[in-house]
Write a protein that holds these residues in place. Sequence first.
Motif, PDB file in Angstrom:
ATOM      1  N   VAL A  22       3.495  -7.579  12.728  1.00  0.00           N
ATOM      2  CA  VAL A  22       4.255  -8.815  12.547  1.00  0.00           C
ATOM      3  C   VAL A  22       4.914  -9.228  13.870  1.00  0.00           C
ATOM      4  O   VAL A  22       4.828 -10.393  14.286  1.00  0.00           O
ATOM      5  CB  VAL A  22       5.308  -8.651  11.439  1.00  0.00           C
ATOM      6  CG1 VAL A  22       6.202  -9.888  11.360  1.00  0.00           C
ATOM      7  CG2 VAL A  22       4.631  -8.403  10.099  1.00  0.00           C
ATOM      8  N   THR A  23       5.575  -8.283  14.531  1.00  0.00           N
ATOM      9  CA  THR A  23       6.193  -8.591  15.817  1.00  0.00           C
ATOM     10  C   THR A  23       5.153  -8.991  16.839  1.00  0.00           C
ATOM     11  O   THR A  23       5.348  -9.929  17.622  1.00  0.00           O
ATOM     12  CB  THR A  23       6.987  -7.378  16.329  1.00  0.00           C
ATOM     13  OG1 THR A  23       8.034  -7.074  15.399  1.00  0.00           O
ATOM     14  CG2 THR A  23       7.605  -7.663  17.691  1.00  0.00           C
ATOM     15  N   ILE A 287      11.083 -17.646  14.453  1.00  0.00           N
ATOM     16  CA  ILE A 287      10.236 -16.639  15.088  1.00  0.00           C
ATOM     17  C   ILE A 287      11.086 -15.648  15.876  1.00  0.00           C
ATOM     18  O   ILE A 287      10.897 -14.420  15.783  1.00  0.00           O
ATOM     19  CB  ILE A 287       9.194 -17.308  16.003  1.00  0.00           C
ATOM     20  CG1 ILE A 287       8.191 -18.120  15.177  1.00  0.00           C
ATOM     21  CG2 ILE A 287       8.457 -16.263  16.835  1.00  0.00           C
ATOM     22  CD1 ILE A 287       7.335 -17.277  14.260  1.00  0.00           C
ATOM     23  N   PHE A 288      12.022 -16.172  16.659  1.00  0.00           N
ATOM     24  CA  PHE A 288      12.920 -15.276  17.396  1.00  0.00           C
ATOM     25  C   PHE A 288      13.734 -14.420  16.424  1.00  0.00           C
ATOM     26  O   PHE A 288      13.926 -13.215  16.650  1.00  0.00           O
ATOM     27  CB  PHE A 288      13.859 -16.084  18.295  1.00  0.00           C
ATOM     28  CG  PHE A 288      13.201 -16.651  19.513  1.00  0.00           C
ATOM     29  CD1 PHE A 288      12.723 -15.822  20.516  1.00  0.00           C
ATOM     30  CD2 PHE A 288      13.040 -18.020  19.659  1.00  0.00           C
ATOM     31  CE1 PHE A 288      12.108 -16.345  21.647  1.00  0.00           C
ATOM     32  CE2 PHE A 288      12.425 -18.549  20.792  1.00  0.00           C
ATOM     33  CZ  PHE A 288      11.957 -17.714  21.777  1.00  0.00           C
ATOM     34  N   GLY A 289      14.198 -15.036  15.347  1.00  0.00           N
ATOM     35  CA  GLY A 289      14.979 -14.291  14.359  1.00  0.00           C
ATOM     36  C   GLY A 289      14.169 -13.183  13.699  1.00  0.00           C
ATOM     37  O   GLY A 289      14.677 -12.075  13.462  1.00  0.00           O
ATOM     38  N   THR A 316      18.866  -6.467  21.799  1.00  0.00           N
ATOM     39  CA  THR A 316      20.079  -7.224  22.105  1.00  0.00           C
ATOM     40  C   THR A 316      19.852  -8.152  23.291  1.00  0.00           C
ATOM     41  O   THR A 316      20.221  -9.334  23.259  1.00  0.00           O
ATOM     42  CB  THR A 316      21.248  -6.279  22.406  1.00  0.00           C
ATOM     43  OG1 THR A 316      21.522  -5.462  21.262  1.00  0.00           O
ATOM     44  CG2 THR A 316      22.509  -7.066  22.761  1.00  0.00           C
ATOM     45  N   GLY A 317      19.232  -7.638  24.348  1.00  0.00           N
ATOM     46  CA  GLY A 317      18.952  -8.468  25.513  1.00  0.00           C
ATOM     47  C   GLY A 317      17.991  -9.605  25.201  1.00  0.00           C
ATOM     48  O   GLY A 317      18.194 -10.744  25.632  1.00  0.00           O
ATOM     49  N   PHE A 318      16.949  -9.305  24.416  1.00  0.00           N
ATOM     50  CA  PHE A 318      15.970 -10.334  24.054  1.00  0.00           C
ATOM     51  C   PHE A 318      16.619 -11.431  23.208  1.00  0.00           C
ATOM     52  O   PHE A 318      16.471 -12.625  23.484  1.00  0.00           O
ATOM     53  CB  PHE A 318      14.816  -9.683  23.291  1.00  0.00           C
ATOM     54  CG  PHE A 318      13.821 -10.659  22.740  1.00  0.00           C
ATOM     55  CD1 PHE A 318      12.833 -11.193  23.549  1.00  0.00           C
ATOM     56  CD2 PHE A 318      13.858 -11.042  21.410  1.00  0.00           C
ATOM     57  CE1 PHE A 318      11.901 -12.096  23.049  1.00  0.00           C
ATOM     58  CE2 PHE A 318      12.937 -11.941  20.895  1.00  0.00           C
ATOM     59  CZ  PHE A 318      11.960 -12.470  21.717  1.00  0.00           C
ATOM     60  N   GLY A 319      17.334 -11.040  22.162  1.00  0.00           N
ATOM     61  CA  GLY A 319      17.960 -12.020  21.284  1.00  0.00           C
ATOM     62  C   GLY A 319      19.026 -12.837  21.982  1.00  0.00           C
ATOM     63  O   GLY A 319      19.131 -14.054  21.761  1.00  0.00           O
ATOM     64  N   THR A 339      16.134 -18.673  30.851  1.00  0.00           N
ATOM     65  CA  THR A 339      14.884 -19.146  30.271  1.00  0.00           C
ATOM     66  C   THR A 339      14.754 -18.781  28.795  1.00  0.00           C
ATOM     67  O   THR A 339      15.367 -17.826  28.321  1.00  0.00           O
ATOM     68  CB  THR A 339      13.687 -18.556  31.034  1.00  0.00           C
ATOM     69  OG1 THR A 339      13.769 -17.118  30.999  1.00  0.00           O
ATOM     70  CG2 THR A 339      13.675 -19.026  32.469  1.00  0.00           C
ATOM     71  N   LEU A 340      13.910 -19.548  28.090  1.00  0.00           N
ATOM     72  CA  LEU A 340      13.574 -19.251  26.699  1.00  0.00           C
ATOM     73  C   LEU A 340      12.363 -18.328  26.702  1.00  0.00           C
ATOM     74  O   LEU A 340      11.309 -18.698  27.224  1.00  0.00           O
ATOM     75  CB  LEU A 340      13.261 -20.539  25.952  1.00  0.00           C
ATOM     76  CG  LEU A 340      13.130 -20.450  24.430  1.00  0.00           C
ATOM     77  CD1 LEU A 340      14.402 -19.916  23.799  1.00  0.00           C
ATOM     78  CD2 LEU A 340      12.792 -21.816  23.852  1.00  0.00           C
ATOM     79  N   PRO A 341      12.485 -17.116  26.157  1.00  0.00           N
ATOM     80  CA  PRO A 341      11.427 -16.109  26.284  1.00  0.00           C
ATOM     81  C   PRO A 341      10.047 -16.614  25.895  1.00  0.00           C
ATOM     82  O   PRO A 341       9.857 -17.175  24.815  1.00  0.00           O
ATOM     83  CB  PRO A 341      11.898 -14.998  25.340  1.00  0.00           C
ATOM     84  CG  PRO A 341      13.385 -15.107  25.342  1.00  0.00           C
ATOM     85  CD  PRO A 341      13.656 -16.585  25.421  1.00  0.00           C
ATOM     86  N   PHE A 342       9.083 -16.413  26.795  1.00  0.00           N
ATOM     87  CA  PHE A 342       7.670 -16.736  26.643  1.00  0.00           C
ATOM     88  C   PHE A 342       7.388 -18.248  26.611  1.00  0.00           C
ATOM     89  O   PHE A 342       6.226 -18.641  26.566  1.00  0.00           O
ATOM     90  CB  PHE A 342       7.084 -16.118  25.368  1.00  0.00           C
ATOM     91  CG  PHE A 342       6.976 -14.627  25.406  1.00  0.00           C
ATOM     92  CD1 PHE A 342       6.215 -14.005  26.388  1.00  0.00           C
ATOM     93  CD2 PHE A 342       7.618 -13.840  24.473  1.00  0.00           C
ATOM     94  CE1 PHE A 342       6.097 -12.622  26.434  1.00  0.00           C
ATOM     95  CE2 PHE A 342       7.508 -12.458  24.509  1.00  0.00           C
ATOM     96  CZ  PHE A 342       6.749 -11.842  25.490  1.00  0.00           C
TER      97      PHE A 342
END
Length: 388
Positions: A22-23, A287-289, A316-319, A339-342
Amino acid sequence: MAPLSRTNNSWFGRWWRSVDHVTLACVGVLIGFGYILMLAASPAVAVRIGASRNMFIFKQVMFLSIAGAITIVVSMLSRKGLVRMGFIGTAIAIAATALTLVHGMEIKGARRWIALPLMSVQPSEFLKPCFAVLTAWLLARRQANPRFPGLLLAGIGYGVILMLLKSQPDIGMLTVVTVVFVAQLFVDGLNLIFVAGVFGLLIAGGIGAYFLFPHVHSRVERFLHPGVGDHYQIDTALRAFGNGGLLGRGPGEGRVKDLLPDAHADFVFAVAGEEYGLLVCLFLVGIFGIIVVRTLLRLLREDDPYIILGTTGLVTGFGLQAFVNMASTLHLIPTKGMTLPFISYGGSSAMSVALTIGMMLALTRQRVGRSRLTRSLPEPAGTWKTVA
C-alpha cells in the motif's frame, strides 16, 4: 504471477512478500502526480527565466526516476545495511553541509547548496533520514546496554547539526531536524518534564530566530499582519485555490504558473488546486495521510526499539515536510521554502524523500508475516538478524 508466488524464495520474492504494498503504491501515485504537475507548472517558469521550455520537465523525469530506484533499492537493505547507511550518510551530509559554508552557492543570503555539473545539491536534505536512523541505533543500543552513551552521542550529533544549519542559515530545516529528534527522544521514554523543557527551548529558539534573522522576522510579520510587507506570492496562491474551485479549471488552464516564480517548486500545490480543484488536493492530502498513518499503525505490532525509533523519526520528518509545504501555501503558517515530497521540483528533495521512504519500508518489512507467537522460532533463511 509465478515469479511472485509464495514458493518463490529468491531475494526479489522475499522482498515483494514482505514490503508494504500500500505504501509502495502511494509512493507511485505521488511520483505520477509529480510528473503531471511538472508538465503543468514548469514550462511557464522555464520560459520566464529564458531557459528551454522543457528543461525542468526533463530534469524532473530524471530526478523522479532515480528517486523511484532509490526507494526500491533502499527498501531491500538489511538492518545492518541501514545502520551503515545511517553512519556513513550522516558523516557525508555533515561534511558536505559544512562545505556549503565555505564553497556553497549563496542564494537570498543563505549558503545551502553545492553546485554540481547537472544540478545543485542541498546536503542538509540528506541529514534528516540518515541522522534519524543513526539516532535510533544509538538510543536502541543504549536500551540494550545502559553503559553505552547513546543519548550523549546523539546529542553531540544534533549539536553539530544545529550549529551548521544555524550558520547557513536554514531555520526551517533546523526546525524539522529538531522536531524529529525530539519525537525520537519522546518515544524512547524521555521524562515528560524534560519533554516540556525541550519544547520550552524550541519556543525560546523560535523567538530568538524571530529577532536574530531578518528573513524569519519578515515572514512572521507578514503572516501575523496582512498589511505589512509583500504578500504577492501567498495572495496569488490563495486566489489560485479560489479559481480552481471544486473540480479545477482543467489541465493547462491555470494562470498561477505564469505569475509565481516558484510555481514548480514551493507553490506547486497551488497549481494543483487551480487546475485540478479541491478534490484532487484532498486526494493528495489523503495519500500523504495514508503513508503516515499506515506506517505508525504498523509500529503497534513492533517491540524492537530500533525499528520503532527509526521509523518514528523517518515518518515524522516525511509528514512534517508535506504539512509545512501545504500549510504555508494555504497561509496557515508563515511561508517556508520547503518542497512537497515527490511533487515539487528538485533533485535533492526527491532523492532525500526517496531515501526516507526506502528506509521506512525496509524497517517495517522486517517482521511482516511473523506474529508475536512465532518470533521465538528459528529465523528462516534470508531473514535479517538483530544488530549487536
